[in-house]
Design a protein around this motif. Structure first.
Motif, PDB file in Angstrom:
ATOM      1  N   HIS A  55      22.433  95.917 -19.976  1.00 58.21           N
ATOM      2  CA  HIS A  55      22.261  95.281 -18.675  1.00 58.21           C
ATOM      3  C   HIS A  55      20.890  95.583 -18.076  1.00 58.21           C
ATOM      4  CE1 HIS A  55      26.630  94.654 -18.870  1.00 58.21           C
ATOM      5  NE2 HIS A  55      26.391  93.659 -18.049  1.00 58.21           N
ATOM      6  N   VAL A  56      20.449  96.818 -18.172  1.00 62.45           N
ATOM      7  CA  VAL A  56      19.123  97.158 -17.655  1.00 62.45           C
ATOM      8  C   VAL A  56      18.052  96.405 -18.437  1.00 62.45           C
ATOM      9  CG1 VAL A  56      17.464  99.040 -17.371  1.00 62.45           C
ATOM     10  CG2 VAL A  56      19.857  99.403 -16.774  1.00 62.45           C
ATOM     11  N   GLN A  57      18.220  96.362 -19.755  1.00 65.71           N
ATOM     12  CA  GLN A  57      17.275  95.642 -20.613  1.00 65.71           C
ATOM     13  C   GLN A  57      17.245  94.158 -20.254  1.00 65.71           C
ATOM     14  OE1 GLN A  57      14.936  96.425 -22.460  1.00 65.71           O
ATOM     15  NE2 GLN A  57      14.964  95.585 -24.500  1.00 65.71           N
ATOM     16  N   ALA A  58      18.401  93.591 -20.009  1.00 66.12           N
ATOM     17  CA  ALA A  58      18.473  92.167 -19.652  1.00 66.12           C
ATOM     18  C   ALA A  58      17.785  91.907 -18.317  1.00 66.12           C
ATOM     19  CB  ALA A  58      19.922  91.698 -19.602  1.00 66.12           C
ATOM     20  N   LEU A  59      17.990  92.778 -17.353  1.00 67.67           N
ATOM     21  CA  LEU A  59      17.326  92.592 -16.055  1.00 67.67           C
ATOM     22  C   LEU A  59      15.817  92.707 -16.184  1.00 67.67           C
ATOM     23  CD1 LEU A  59      19.693  94.552 -13.646  1.00 67.67           C
ATOM     24  CD2 LEU A  59      19.347  92.089 -13.780  1.00 67.67           C
ATOM     25  N   ILE A  60      15.348  93.716 -16.907  1.00 66.79           N
ATOM     26  CA  ILE A  60      13.903  93.865 -17.112  1.00 66.79           C
ATOM     27  C   ILE A  60      13.351  92.642 -17.845  1.00 66.79           C
ATOM     28  CG2 ILE A  60      12.129  95.187 -18.331  1.00 66.79           C
ATOM     29  CD1 ILE A  60      13.858  97.687 -17.834  1.00 66.79           C
ATOM     30  N   GLY A  61      14.057  92.211 -18.884  1.00 69.31           N
ATOM     31  CA  GLY A  61      13.594  91.066 -19.664  1.00 69.31           C
ATOM     32  C   GLY A  61      13.557  89.785 -18.862  1.00 69.31           C
ATOM     33  N   LEU A  62      14.575  89.545 -18.042  1.00 71.27           N
ATOM     34  CA  LEU A  62      14.589  88.318 -17.246  1.00 71.27           C
ATOM     35  C   LEU A  62      13.525  88.324 -16.158  1.00 71.27           C
ATOM     36  CD1 LEU A  62      18.424  87.663 -17.004  1.00 71.27           C
ATOM     37  CD2 LEU A  62      16.737  86.380 -18.334  1.00 71.27           C
ATOM     38  N   VAL A  63      13.323  89.479 -15.530  1.00 73.73           N
ATOM     39  CA  VAL A  63      12.253  89.582 -14.533  1.00 73.73           C
ATOM     40  C   VAL A  63      10.906  89.356 -15.203  1.00 73.73           C
ATOM     41  CG1 VAL A  63      11.034  91.202 -13.028  1.00 73.73           C
ATOM     42  CG2 VAL A  63      13.515  91.020 -12.900  1.00 73.73           C
ATOM     43  N   MET A  64      10.732  89.982 -16.360  1.00 72.56           N
ATOM     44  CA  MET A  64       9.486  89.824 -17.100  1.00 72.56           C
ATOM     45  C   MET A  64       9.289  88.364 -17.523  1.00 72.56           C
ATOM     46  SD  MET A  64       8.228  92.093 -20.322  1.00 72.56           S
ATOM     47  CE  MET A  64       9.351  91.382 -21.503  1.00 72.56           C
ATOM     48  N   LEU A  65      10.350  87.725 -17.973  1.00 71.21           N
ATOM     49  CA  LEU A  65      10.264  86.344 -18.439  1.00 71.21           C
ATOM     50  C   LEU A  65       9.894  85.383 -17.319  1.00 71.21           C
ATOM     51  CD1 LEU A  65      10.812  84.261 -20.753  1.00 71.21           C
ATOM     52  CD2 LEU A  65      13.152  84.166 -19.896  1.00 71.21           C
ATOM     53  N   PHE A  66      10.625  85.457 -16.216  1.00 69.71           N
ATOM     54  CA  PHE A  66      10.446  84.454 -15.167  1.00 69.71           C
ATOM     55  C   PHE A  66       9.291  84.747 -14.213  1.00 69.71           C
ATOM     56  CE2 PHE A  66      15.017  83.612 -16.150  1.00 69.71           C
ATOM     57  CZ  PHE A  66      14.807  82.352 -16.658  1.00 69.71           C
ATOM     58  N   PHE A  67       8.893  86.009 -14.071  1.00 71.80           N
ATOM     59  CA  PHE A  67       7.874  86.321 -13.083  1.00 71.80           C
ATOM     60  C   PHE A  67       6.539  86.785 -13.663  1.00 71.80           C
ATOM     61  CE2 PHE A  67      11.917  87.051 -10.803  1.00 71.80           C
ATOM     62  CZ  PHE A  67      11.775  86.056  -9.859  1.00 71.80           C
ATOM     63  N   PHE A  68       6.536  87.341 -14.872  1.00 68.64           N
ATOM     64  CA  PHE A  68       5.313  87.945 -15.377  1.00 68.64           C
ATOM     65  C   PHE A  68       4.799  87.356 -16.685  1.00 68.64           C
ATOM     66  CE2 PHE A  68       7.245  91.389 -12.861  1.00 68.64           C
ATOM     67  CZ  PHE A  68       6.227  91.582 -11.949  1.00 68.64           C
ATOM     68  N   SER A  69       5.604  86.601 -17.404  1.00 68.13           N
ATOM     69  CA  SER A  69       5.221  86.160 -18.740  1.00 68.13           C
ATOM     70  C   SER A  69       4.255  84.978 -18.696  1.00 68.13           C
ATOM     71  CB  SER A  69       6.467  85.764 -19.535  1.00 68.13           C
ATOM     72  OG  SER A  69       6.096  85.255 -20.790  1.00 68.13           O
ATOM     73  N   PRO A  70       3.010  85.200 -19.142  1.00 72.73           N
ATOM     74  CA  PRO A  70       2.065  84.071 -19.170  1.00 72.73           C
ATOM     75  C   PRO A  70       2.411  83.054 -20.264  1.00 72.73           C
ATOM     76  CG  PRO A  70       1.046  86.038 -20.081  1.00 72.73           C
ATOM     77  CD  PRO A  70       2.404  86.445 -19.572  1.00 72.73           C
ATOM     78  N   GLY A  71       2.985  83.510 -21.371  1.00 72.40           N
ATOM     79  CA  GLY A  71       3.340  82.606 -22.459  1.00 72.40           C
ATOM     80  C   GLY A  71       4.447  81.639 -22.082  1.00 72.40           C
ATOM     81  N   PHE A  72       5.419  82.114 -21.316  1.00 72.78           N
ATOM     82  CA  PHE A  72       6.519  81.262 -20.874  1.00 72.78           C
ATOM     83  C   PHE A  72       6.012  80.183 -19.927  1.00 72.78           C
ATOM     84  CE2 PHE A  72      10.066  80.438 -17.876  1.00 72.78           C
ATOM     85  CZ  PHE A  72      10.946  79.864 -18.768  1.00 72.78           C
ATOM     86  N   LYS A  73       5.138  80.579 -19.015  1.00 75.70           N
ATOM     87  CA  LYS A  73       4.576  79.602 -18.067  1.00 75.70           C
ATOM     88  C   LYS A  73       3.747  78.548 -18.794  1.00 75.70           C
ATOM     89  CE  LYS A  73       4.556  82.894 -14.292  1.00 75.70           C
ATOM     90  NZ  LYS A  73       3.763  83.806 -13.484  1.00 75.70           N
ATOM     91  N   GLN A  74       2.947  78.977 -19.757  1.00 74.22           N
ATOM     92  CA  GLN A  74       2.121  78.028 -20.508  1.00 74.22           C
ATOM     93  C   GLN A  74       2.976  77.075 -21.325  1.00 74.22           C
ATOM     94  OE1 GLN A  74      -0.383  80.562 -22.836  1.00 74.22           O
ATOM     95  NE2 GLN A  74      -1.805  80.992 -21.157  1.00 74.22           N
ATOM     96  N   ALA A  75       4.025  77.609 -21.965  1.00 67.95           N
ATOM     97  CA  ALA A  75       4.873  76.761 -22.814  1.00 67.95           C
ATOM     98  C   ALA A  75       5.663  75.752 -21.985  1.00 67.95           C
ATOM     99  CB  ALA A  75       5.820  77.624 -23.644  1.00 67.95           C
ATOM    100  N   THR A  76       6.132  76.150 -20.817  1.00 65.02           N
ATOM    101  CA  THR A  76       6.884  75.198 -19.997  1.00 65.02           C
ATOM    102  C   THR A  76       5.968  74.155 -19.373  1.00 65.02           C
ATOM    103  OG1 THR A  76       6.793  76.762 -18.143  1.00 65.02           O
ATOM    104  CG2 THR A  76       8.796  76.746 -19.468  1.00 65.02           C
TER     105      THR A  76
END
Length: 145
Positions: A55-76
């Protein structure tokens, strides 16, 4: 908060998940192949800690994905998220499989906490949760190049 801090936290919890998953597998096998089939405290605790780390890993990963990941923003923004196999695996398949694994572990934790005897359906659920986790785990990013 910056992306590198979140990434290091995500990697650190990945090691904890591997350790707790190994303990969970050992505890599950001990109960499965034990003479009585009774759920012991080792299985309950290993399931609990594995679930907490997930659960902690999932929260960190989702926060990282939606708020900090430059690759996710570029791909979308470019519309290539589902066309590129690496981006799809990193930003869609990996988070989805890990969240499903966390949900299955949460259900297992509840079952192990409230019952005394192991059931085969719970073992199947544990195998599915672990198989999804090991399939979606980013092995090459954690141990590889």
């Amino acid at each position: 908060m910056d992306f590198n801090l979140m990434l290091n936290a995500h990697r650190g919890f990945a090691y904890l998940i591997l350790l707790s998953s190994a303990l969970f597998i050992i505890a599950l096998l001990m109960v499965m192949f034990g003479y009585s089939g009774k759920i012991n405290n080792f299985l309950r605790k290993s399931t609990l800690f594995t679930m907490i780390f997930f659960h902690v890993q999932a929260l960190i990963g989702l926060v990282m994905l939606f708020f900090f990941s430059p690759g996710f923003k570029q791909a979308t923004e470019a519309g290539t998220l589902m066309k590129d196999a690496v981006a799809r695996n990193t930003y869609v398949e990996h988070p989805f499989a890990m969240i499903v694994s966390a949900v299955l572990l949460t259900i297992l934790n509840k079952k192990f906490k409230t019952n005394d005897k192991m059931q085969i359906s719970w073992v199947i659920m544990a195998v599915i949760a672990l198989a999804l986790m090991f399939w979606a785990f980013q092995w090459n990013r954690l141990f590889g190049a």
